[in-house]
Design an enzyme around this catalytic site. Structure first.
Site, PDB file in Angstrom:
ATOM      1  N   SER A   1     -41.603 -48.541  -1.943  1.00  0.00           N
ATOM      2  CA  SER A   1     -40.646 -48.305  -3.011  1.00  0.00           C
ATOM      3  C   SER A   1     -39.490 -49.274  -2.819  1.00  0.00           C
ATOM      4  CB  SER A   1     -40.127 -46.863  -2.947  1.00  0.00           C
ATOM      5  OG  SER A   1     -39.026 -46.658  -3.806  1.00  0.00           O
TER       6      SER A   1
ATOM      7  N   TYR B   1     -36.689 -39.701   2.326  1.00  0.00           N
ATOM      8  CA  TYR B   1     -37.628 -40.518   1.559  1.00  0.00           C
ATOM      9  C   TYR B   1     -37.427 -41.987   1.909  1.00  0.00           C
ATOM     10  CZ  TYR B   1     -40.033 -42.408  -2.576  1.00  0.00           C
ATOM     11  OH  TYR B   1     -40.872 -43.078  -3.416  1.00  0.00           O
TER      12      TYR B   1
END
Length: 289
Positions: free
Chosen positions: A143, A156
């Site tokens: 990401s 995350y």
């Protein structure tokens, strides 16, 4: 690695969202697929769509990657139903936006298992056969949050930063040992899909991408995966704007980057999600201001 007709790709998190688009992109290049996720019904729906759109052979495997035993066995199960794996796409992931002081230990464990440990386990299990055959590639879907910090997404970020580091180190090992096997990491930003993490956040919380960042069309991700494999790219950033320069700036000039992030209110969508989730935990009717 040049993709050949009939090559086999194992894709995790393939029942919806980004995984579905990766599956369609790879099948359109002539690859046969093994799709893995937790829901058989959702896998069957994607498999049917891929078969209708392409001539690919598609198999499915139900797996819970939060279960380390299942994760470690997935590559063998996939090879049993689909044949030797030429491409592993570690796409499955769990998001964890929220207030860090309210993090649930079980949720943190599951997220770490799915986002980071499972890709490492799967890579470990496909590597010996890829090395023996002298052919193979691993794509880890990280990401932009694996390159630049995001408020309210500490855990995350940690798993996605870890996946970027793991991929870069694996490439160096492969080059040092002369393998004809490689790896790439793909880092999507906000993707304008009809389902998936970002779509769910918009629907559930009204949390949209900051105007300073924007969204990418979801089919760009499939193209990025294909390009990463065929050009052996170290990384591919799938986001509008000069995100690579932003990532460099966040490392080279972290204090300046923090000031820019505050001025652009980059935390806004993540703050919205964290406040809603915090209100749910406390039983409040509305999120705290």
């Amino acid at each position: 690695m040049r993709i050949r007709q009939g090559d086999v790709a194992l894709i995790t998190g393939a029942s919806r969202g980004l995984g579905r688009h990766i599956a369609l992109a790879l099948a359109s290049r002539g690859m046969n697929l093994v799709l893995a996720a937790r829901s058989q019904d959702a896998l069957d729906a994607v498999a049917a769509e891929v078969r209708t759109a392409t001539s690919a052979t598609v198999s499915t495997v139900v797996v819970d990657l939060a279960d380390r035993t299942q994760a470690a066995a997935l590559a063998r199960r996939a090879a049993d139903v689909g044949g030797p794996i030429d491409l592993l796409v570690n796409n499955a992931g769990i998001e964890s936006v929220g207030r860090p002081e309210e993090s649930d230990l079980d949720d943190l464990g599951a997220m770490t298992d799915v986002n980071l440990l499972a890709p490492m386990l799967l890579t470990r299990t496909v590597l010996p056969d890829m090395i023996r055959r002298g052919r193979g590639h691993v794509v880890n879907v990280s990401s932009v949050a694996g390159l630049v910090g995001s408020a309210y997404a500490e855990s995350y970020n940690a798993t996605k930063f870890g996946l970027v580091g793991y991929t870069r180190a694996l490439r160096m090992t492969a080059q040092d040992r002369g393998w004809n096997v490689s790896a790439s990491v793909v880092c999507p930003g906000f993707m304008a899909a009809e389902d998936g993490m970002y779509a769910n956040q918009v629907k559930e919380f009204g949390a949209t991408a900051p105007k300073a960042i924007g969204c990418m069309p979801v089919d760009a991700l499939g193209r990025a995966v294909v390009e990463a494999v065929e050009k052996d790219l170290p990384d591919a950033i799938v986001a509008p704007g000069a995100l690579r320069a932003v990532a460099v700036a966040s490392i080279a000039m972290p204090r300046l980057f923090e000031r820019i992030a505050r001025k652009a209110n980059l935390a806004a969508p993540f703050r919205t999600i964290a406040e809603h989730r915090g209100a749910r935990r406390s039983g409040d009717a509305q999120p705290n201001a």
